[in-house]
Motif scaffolding. Structure first.
Motif, PDB file in Angstrom:
ATOM      1  N   PRO A  82       0.817  -1.221   0.000  1.00 23.68           N
ATOM      2  CA  PRO A  82       0.000   0.000   0.000  1.00 23.68           C
ATOM      3  C   PRO A  82       0.847   1.265   0.000  1.00 23.68           C
ATOM      4  O   PRO A  82       0.543   2.225  -0.715  1.00 23.68           O
ATOM      5  CB  PRO A  82      -0.813  -0.121   1.295  1.00 23.68           C
ATOM      6  CG  PRO A  82      -0.870  -1.577   1.576  1.00 23.68           C
ATOM      7  CD  PRO A  82       0.438  -2.135   1.096  1.00 23.68           C
ATOM      8  N   SER A  83       1.931   1.264   0.773  1.00 26.63           N
ATOM      9  CA  SER A  83       2.794   2.444   0.837  1.00 26.63           C
ATOM     10  C   SER A  83       3.455   2.722  -0.503  1.00 26.63           C
ATOM     11  O   SER A  83       3.586   3.884  -0.921  1.00 26.63           O
ATOM     12  CB  SER A  83       3.870   2.257   1.916  1.00 26.63           C
ATOM     13  OG  SER A  83       3.282   2.092   3.191  1.00 26.63           O
ATOM     14  N   GLU A  84       3.862   1.659  -1.202  1.00 25.34           N
ATOM     15  CA  GLU A  84       4.509   1.827  -2.503  1.00 25.34           C
ATOM     16  C   GLU A  84       3.535   2.361  -3.549  1.00 25.34           C
ATOM     17  O   GLU A  84       3.884   3.228  -4.356  1.00 25.34           O
ATOM     18  CB  GLU A  84       5.107   0.497  -2.966  1.00 25.34           C
ATOM     19  CG  GLU A  84       6.322   0.061  -2.173  1.00 25.34           C
ATOM     20  CD  GLU A  84       6.754  -1.363  -2.476  1.00 25.34           C
ATOM     21  OE1 GLU A  84       7.927  -1.686  -2.203  1.00 25.34           O
ATOM     22  OE2 GLU A  84       5.913  -2.160  -2.969  1.00 25.34           O
ATOM     23  N   LEU A  85       2.297   1.845  -3.539  1.00 29.88           N
ATOM     24  CA  LEU A  85       1.323   2.285  -4.537  1.00 29.88           C
ATOM     25  C   LEU A  85       0.761   3.657  -4.218  1.00 29.88           C
ATOM     26  O   LEU A  85       0.798   4.571  -5.053  1.00 29.88           O
ATOM     27  CB  LEU A  85       0.185   1.267  -4.642  1.00 29.88           C
ATOM     28  CG  LEU A  85      -0.879   1.584  -5.701  1.00 29.88           C
ATOM     29  CD1 LEU A  85      -0.263   1.652  -7.089  1.00 29.88           C
ATOM     30  CD2 LEU A  85      -1.987   0.546  -5.679  1.00 29.88           C
ATOM     31  N   PHE A  86       0.255   3.827  -3.011  1.00 34.16           N
ATOM     32  CA  PHE A  86      -0.357   5.107  -2.635  1.00 34.16           C
ATOM     33  C   PHE A  86       0.685   6.219  -2.519  1.00 34.16           C
ATOM     34  O   PHE A  86       0.400   7.377  -2.826  1.00 34.16           O
ATOM     35  CB  PHE A  86      -1.122   4.969  -1.315  1.00 34.16           C
ATOM     36  CG  PHE A  86      -2.352   4.112  -1.400  1.00 34.16           C
ATOM     37  CD1 PHE A  86      -3.259   4.265  -2.449  1.00 34.16           C
ATOM     38  CD2 PHE A  86      -2.619   3.154  -0.441  1.00 34.16           C
ATOM     39  CE1 PHE A  86      -4.401   3.482  -2.529  1.00 34.16           C
ATOM     40  CE2 PHE A  86      -3.764   2.374  -0.502  1.00 34.16           C
ATOM     41  CZ  PHE A  86      -4.653   2.535  -1.551  1.00 34.16           C
ATOM     42  N   GLY A  87       1.884   5.847  -2.070  1.00 37.30           N
ATOM     43  CA  GLY A  87       2.929   6.858  -1.880  1.00 37.30           C
ATOM     44  C   GLY A  87       3.394   7.503  -3.168  1.00 37.30           C
ATOM     45  O   GLY A  87       3.879   8.636  -3.157  1.00 37.30           O
ATOM     46  N   ALA A  88       3.247   6.782  -4.288  1.00 38.76           N
ATOM     47  CA  ALA A  88       3.720   7.297  -5.581  1.00 38.76           C
ATOM     48  C   ALA A  88       2.564   7.730  -6.463  1.00 38.76           C
ATOM     49  O   ALA A  88       2.745   7.969  -7.656  1.00 38.76           O
ATOM     50  CB  ALA A  88       4.545   6.232  -6.285  1.00 38.76           C
ATOM     51  N   SER A  89       1.353   7.819  -5.905  1.00 36.41           N
ATOM     52  CA  SER A  89       0.180   8.080  -6.735  1.00 36.41           C
ATOM     53  C   SER A  89      -0.748   9.086  -6.065  1.00 36.41           C
ATOM     54  O   SER A  89      -0.743   9.264  -4.842  1.00 36.41           O
ATOM     55  CB  SER A  89      -0.599   6.783  -6.989  1.00 36.41           C
ATOM     56  OG  SER A  89       0.225   5.772  -7.522  1.00 36.41           O
ATOM     57  N   HIS A  90      -1.563   9.703  -6.894  1.00 31.51           N
ATOM     58  CA  HIS A  90      -2.633  10.585  -6.412  1.00 31.51           C
ATOM     59  C   HIS A  90      -3.950   9.847  -6.599  1.00 31.51           C
ATOM     60  O   HIS A  90      -4.231   9.321  -7.689  1.00 31.51           O
ATOM     61  CB  HIS A  90      -2.627  11.891  -7.207  1.00 31.51           C
ATOM     62  CG  HIS A  90      -3.782  12.790  -6.877  1.00 31.51           C
ATOM     63  ND1 HIS A  90      -4.024  13.257  -5.602  1.00 31.51           N
ATOM     64  CD2 HIS A  90      -4.772  13.303  -7.665  1.00 31.51           C
ATOM     65  CE1 HIS A  90      -5.099  14.019  -5.609  1.00 31.51           C
ATOM     66  NE2 HIS A  90      -5.572  14.053  -6.852  1.00 31.51           N
ATOM     67  N   LEU A  91      -4.757   9.793  -5.550  1.00 30.17           N
ATOM     68  CA  LEU A  91      -5.994   9.012  -5.562  1.00 30.17           C
ATOM     69  C   LEU A  91      -7.199   9.907  -5.815  1.00 30.17           C
ATOM     70  O   LEU A  91      -7.366  10.937  -5.169  1.00 30.17           O
ATOM     71  CB  LEU A  91      -6.154   8.275  -4.235  1.00 30.17           C
ATOM     72  CG  LEU A  91      -7.408   7.426  -4.023  1.00 30.17           C
ATOM     73  CD1 LEU A  91      -7.468   6.295  -5.035  1.00 30.17           C
ATOM     74  CD2 LEU A  91      -7.440   6.865  -2.591  1.00 30.17           C
ATOM     75  N   VAL A  92      -8.030   9.493  -6.784  1.00 29.30           N
ATOM     76  CA  VAL A  92      -9.272  10.210  -7.091  1.00 29.30           C
ATOM     77  C   VAL A  92     -10.414   9.208  -6.970  1.00 29.30           C
ATOM     78  O   VAL A  92     -10.428   8.197  -7.664  1.00 29.30           O
ATOM     79  CB  VAL A  92      -9.258  10.803  -8.520  1.00 29.30           C
ATOM     80  CG1 VAL A  92     -10.560  11.549  -8.789  1.00 29.30           C
ATOM     81  CG2 VAL A  92      -8.047  11.716  -8.721  1.00 29.30           C
ATOM     82  N   VAL A  93     -11.380   9.480  -6.072  1.00 29.61           N
ATOM     83  CA  VAL A  93     -12.492   8.569  -5.840  1.00 29.61           C
ATOM     84  C   VAL A  93     -13.766   9.206  -6.359  1.00 29.61           C
ATOM     85  O   VAL A  93     -14.009  10.395  -6.157  1.00 29.61           O
ATOM     86  CB  VAL A  93     -12.629   8.244  -4.339  1.00 29.61           C
ATOM     87  CG1 VAL A  93     -13.836   7.340  -4.102  1.00 29.61           C
ATOM     88  CG2 VAL A  93     -11.362   7.585  -3.831  1.00 29.61           C
ATOM     89  N   GLU A  94     -14.572   8.407  -7.046  1.00 31.14           N
ATOM     90  CA  GLU A  94     -15.839   8.902  -7.609  1.00 31.14           C
ATOM     91  C   GLU A  94     -16.740   9.438  -6.506  1.00 31.14           C
ATOM     92  O   GLU A  94     -16.884   8.817  -5.459  1.00 31.14           O
ATOM     93  CB  GLU A  94     -16.542   7.748  -8.348  1.00 31.14           C
ATOM     94  CG  GLU A  94     -17.869   8.120  -8.952  1.00 31.14           C
ATOM     95  CD  GLU A  94     -18.648   6.917  -9.423  1.00 31.14           C
ATOM     96  OE1 GLU A  94     -19.626   7.114 -10.169  1.00 31.14           O
ATOM     97  OE2 GLU A  94     -18.274   5.791  -9.072  1.00 31.14           O
TER      98      GLU A  94
END
Length: 257
Positions: free
Chosen positions: A245-257
């Motif tokens: 989770p840290s690797e994915l979320f840490g390098a990404s910006h999250l947009v939720v509908e």
């Protein structure tokens, strides 16, 4: 106009996950979802079961171990619920191999939206809406096909969506569907390609995306998502996405509908 460099983006629309960015450092993994990968430029590489596939657009069927390398170029990845109309239609009517090239006019529209986003000609919310609308139009084709997912399996998925913060036991879900546990398990795997337990883990993983920004830490996120602890959550997450989770979320910006 040239594409601009930006961080990876993760979008969530219902039970569909969308990733836009570059991928290389993921370990071999497998998941409940049917995966559509589209390259914006050139080709990407998928390694699976000793085979190497190079493609501009490809489907990876559920529960197929694979490693993705975008070859330094941005890719657009959709993770579809295989029991949904679009997931079932693609998986059962348009493809039949574990990893397979996928050619549809629909793909060109997805590429266009992604490029427009990278050019700052549309924003993230508009991009997500465009993808959702494209999927809705594709769903019309799905509904015209013989969509033979058992109604009791669909009802069980809807039941889990209504209780996504809870752990629903096999006995409870079987009783709700008026089936024996053994019959329910057989029927569920026959129509979804995965065991009930693995599917419920996937549902919890996907719901954790909604909770990520409002959680103080990984332990709280794990508990709110229905996992016993952060270790179990991290292990399941990495098995499904090839990254922690840290690797994915840490390098990404999250947009939720």
């Amino acid at each position: 106009m040239e594409l601009i460099e930006q961080e990876n983006l993760i979008f969530k629309a219902g039970d569909t996950g969308i990733f836009l960015g570059k991928v290389s450092e993921n370990e071999t993994h497998q998941h409940y979802a049917l995966q559509l990968t589209v390259s914006l430029y050139d080709t990407f590489e998928i390694q699976s079961e000793g085979e190497v596939y190079r493609s501009e657009a490809a489907i990876v069927q559920p529960q197929v171990p694979h490693h993705l390398d975008s070859q330094g170029h941005p890719v657009l990845i959709f993770l579809f619920n295989p029991a949904s109309a679009i997931g079932h239609f693609i998986g059962k009517h348009l493809t039949n191999q574990p990893v397979e090239d996928f050619h549809e006019i629909w793909i060109d529209y997805l590429k266009m939206f992604a490029k427009d986003l990278f050019k700052n000609e549309i924003n993230e919310k508009t991009f997500l809406s465009a993808c959702i609308n494209s999927m809705a139009e594709f769903n019309d084709r799905c509904l015209l096909a013989k969509h033979k997912v058992d109604k009791r399996v669909l009802a069980s998925l809807q039941y889990l969506d209504r209780h996504r913060r809870e752990v629903i036991s096999l006995s409870e879900i079987s009783e709700e569907m008026c089936l024996s546990e053994s019959r329910f398990q057989h029927l569920f795997k026959e129509h979804t390609g995965i065991s009930y337990r693995r599917m419920q883990l996937w549902k919890r993983l996907i719901s954790s995306f909604d909770l990520y920004t409002s959680s103080k830490n990984l332990t709280e996120l794990a508990h709110k998502s229905g996992f016993a602890d952060s270790a179990h959550y991290t292990k399941t997450f990495k098995e499904s996405f090839g990254l922690t989770p840290s690797e994915l979320f840490g390098a990404s910006h999250l947009v939720v509908e």
